[in-house]
Design a protein around this motif. Structure first.
Motif, PDB file in Angstrom:
ATOM      1  N   TRP A  44      20.600   3.471   5.175  1.00 15.12           N
ATOM      2  CA  TRP A  44      20.155   4.619   4.390  1.00 15.12           C
ATOM      3  C   TRP A  44      18.755   4.311   3.893  1.00 15.12           C
ATOM      4  CZ3 TRP A  44      23.188   8.982   3.932  1.00 15.12           C
ATOM      5  CH2 TRP A  44      24.514   8.850   4.363  1.00 15.12           C
ATOM      6  N   LEU A  45      17.804   5.184   4.206  1.00 14.00           N
ATOM      7  CA  LEU A  45      16.407   4.937   3.906  1.00 14.00           C
ATOM      8  C   LEU A  45      15.931   5.827   2.764  1.00 14.00           C
ATOM      9  CD1 LEU A  45      16.900   4.618   7.161  1.00 14.00           C
ATOM     10  CD2 LEU A  45      14.432   4.316   7.193  1.00 14.00           C
ATOM     11  N   VAL A  46      15.275   5.206   1.794  1.00 11.65           N
ATOM     12  CA  VAL A  46      14.569   5.947   0.752  1.00 11.65           C
ATOM     13  C   VAL A  46      13.108   5.931   1.165  1.00 11.65           C
ATOM     14  CG1 VAL A  46      14.020   6.141  -1.685  1.00 11.65           C
ATOM     15  CG2 VAL A  46      16.250   5.242  -0.974  1.00 11.65           C
ATOM     16  N   SER A  47      12.623   7.058   1.687  1.00 13.65           N
ATOM     17  CA  SER A  47      11.269   7.152   2.210  1.00 13.65           C
ATOM     18  C   SER A  47      10.349   7.777   1.171  1.00 13.65           C
ATOM     19  CB  SER A  47      11.249   7.978   3.499  1.00 13.65           C
ATOM     20  OG  SER A  47      12.061   7.378   4.483  1.00 13.65           O
ATOM     21  N   GLY A  48       9.129   7.274   1.113  1.00 12.43           N
ATOM     22  CA  GLY A  48       8.214   7.641   0.050  1.00 12.43           C
ATOM     23  C   GLY A  48       8.162   6.471  -0.903  1.00 12.43           C
ATOM     24  N   VAL A  49       7.164   6.410  -1.751  1.00 15.71           N
ATOM     25  CA  VAL A  49       7.044   5.290  -2.673  1.00 15.71           C
ATOM     26  C   VAL A  49       8.193   5.345  -3.662  1.00 15.71           C
ATOM     27  CG1 VAL A  49       5.610   4.137  -4.388  1.00 15.71           C
ATOM     28  CG2 VAL A  49       4.552   5.221  -2.401  1.00 15.71           C
ATOM     29  N   LEU A 105       0.848  -1.175   0.000  1.00 14.49           N
ATOM     30  CA  LEU A 105       0.000   0.000   0.000  1.00 14.49           C
ATOM     31  C   LEU A 105       0.894   1.239   0.000  1.00 14.49           C
ATOM     32  CD1 LEU A 105      -2.583  -1.088   2.756  1.00 14.49           C
ATOM     33  CD2 LEU A 105      -2.807  -1.309   0.265  1.00 14.49           C
ATOM     34  N   GLU A 106       0.360   2.355  -0.415  1.00 14.54           N
ATOM     35  CA  GLU A 106       1.158   3.583  -0.424  1.00 14.54           C
ATOM     36  C   GLU A 106       1.196   4.254   0.938  1.00 14.54           C
ATOM     37  OE1 GLU A 106       0.250   6.270  -3.535  1.00 14.54           O
ATOM     38  OE2 GLU A 106       0.474   4.796  -5.150  1.00 14.54           O
ATOM     39  N   ASP A 107       0.538   3.661   1.943  1.00 20.26           N
ATOM     40  CA  ASP A 107       0.548   4.232   3.288  1.00 20.26           C
ATOM     41  C   ASP A 107       1.980   4.343   3.797  1.00 20.26           C
ATOM     42  OD1 ASP A 107      -2.123   4.000   2.940  1.00 20.26           O
ATOM     43  OD2 ASP A 107      -2.425   2.391   4.387  1.00 20.26           O
ATOM     44  N   PRO A 108       2.356   5.477   4.337  1.00 18.78           N
ATOM     45  CA  PRO A 108       3.718   5.623   4.868  1.00 18.78           C
ATOM     46  C   PRO A 108       3.915   4.800   6.132  1.00 18.78           C
ATOM     47  CG  PRO A 108       2.420   7.557   5.409  1.00 18.78           C
ATOM     48  CD  PRO A 108       1.560   6.720   4.494  1.00 18.78           C
ATOM     49  N   GLY A 138       9.111  12.216  -5.373  1.00 18.37           N
ATOM     50  CA  GLY A 138       9.068  12.713  -4.003  1.00 18.37           C
ATOM     51  C   GLY A 138       9.850  11.883  -3.019  1.00 18.37           C
ATOM     52  N   ALA A 139      10.544  10.856  -3.472  1.00 16.70           N
ATOM     53  CA  ALA A 139      11.287   9.995  -2.555  1.00 16.70           C
ATOM     54  C   ALA A 139      12.449  10.760  -1.932  1.00 16.70           C
ATOM     55  CB  ALA A 139      11.789   8.757  -3.287  1.00 16.70           C
TER      56      ALA A 139
END
Length: 248
Positions: free
Chosen positions: A101-106, A65-68, A111-112
């Motif tokens: 290292w985190l790539v946050s966002g879809v 899901l796209e939920d963060p 917008g990542a």
């Protein structure tokens, strides 16, 4: 030997890790029992998930899901992975300490964001804690989505690897002791974070192969000399029937 009820595994595991970080954490955390699911939500963290439920839920999920995923949840599972790493490698070199290292966002969208999880050495009576440092827009998010899968969180686990003969950074030597140590630690870190995420109701998948392309992305965006070694995708699983497409 004494038997431990499966619903007590979380608190017992935290207690076993406590000597390195926080003696006070020997006390089991408050939380609903395994039978009490009232008020539970897909994003809430459960501290009493039976072991067989965690093992049954541990499957590769590549549709999300796209939920963060809240930072509080990410910090919890990364803190646990860090604490376990320190237990397993009490005398490990700082150079091979895993970096997340985190790539946050879809992943795959413009917008990542690229962020680094930075752990903090605990003081007496305190647990391991970390924070996230933002490094701006993630370069080439589409490459990450194509190589792995679009996910709310892509964790790139890296480490600094040094050629012990020349004392220089390397991204080509896969045979030295530093490389083997770094790969083992990164893999253990990733799997510990994944199992913690499953216990919290999240889904994910792991990729144990290093990538020169991902290494270049992280180095170019951060100016560091780390090398990518392991990848973990996390998010809330899409509603797909068990055994259907998107899971293994």
């Amino acid at each position: 030997m004494p038997l431990i009820h499966e619903t007590d595994l979380w608190s017992r595991a935290r207690g076993a890790l406590a000597p390195a970080d926080s003696p006070d954490e020997r006390t089991p955390p408050d939380g609903p029992s395994a039978e009490d699911t009232s008020g539970a939500t897909p994003t809430s963290i459960s501290r009493s998930v039976p072991l067989h439920d965690v093992l049954r839920a541990r499957r590769s999920v590549r549709r999300f899901l796209e939920d963060p995923v809240p930072d509080t949840d990410l910090a919890t599972l990364l803190d646990l992975a860090t604490s376990t790493d320190r237990q397993m490698w009490p005398h490990g070199t700082a150079a091979t300490t895993p970096q997340a290292w985190l790539v946050s966002g879809v992943t795959g969208t413009s917008g990542a964001r690229l962020r680094q999880y930075i752990s903090r050495r605990p003081t007496a009576g305190q647990a391991t804690a970390g924070e996230f440092t933002d490094h701006g827009d993630c370069p080439e998010p589409a490459l990450l989505a194509a190589r792995y899968a679009p996910a709310p969180v892509t964790i790139l686990i890296c480490a600094k690897i040094t050629d012990t003969d020349t004392d220089t950074d390397t991204d080509t030597d896969d045979t030295g002791s530093d490389y083997g140590r770094a790969l083992l630690r990164a893999s253990a870190f990733g799997y510990n974070a994944w199992l913690s995420a499953v216990a919290e109701g999240l889904g994910g998948s792991v990729y144990g192969r290093s990538s020169p392309e991902v290494t270049r992305i992280v180095r170019r965006a951060t100016g560091t000399s780390v090398r990518h070694l392991f990848t973990l995708l996390l998010g809330h699983p899409a509603d797909i029937p068990s055994g259907g497409p998107g899971c293994e």
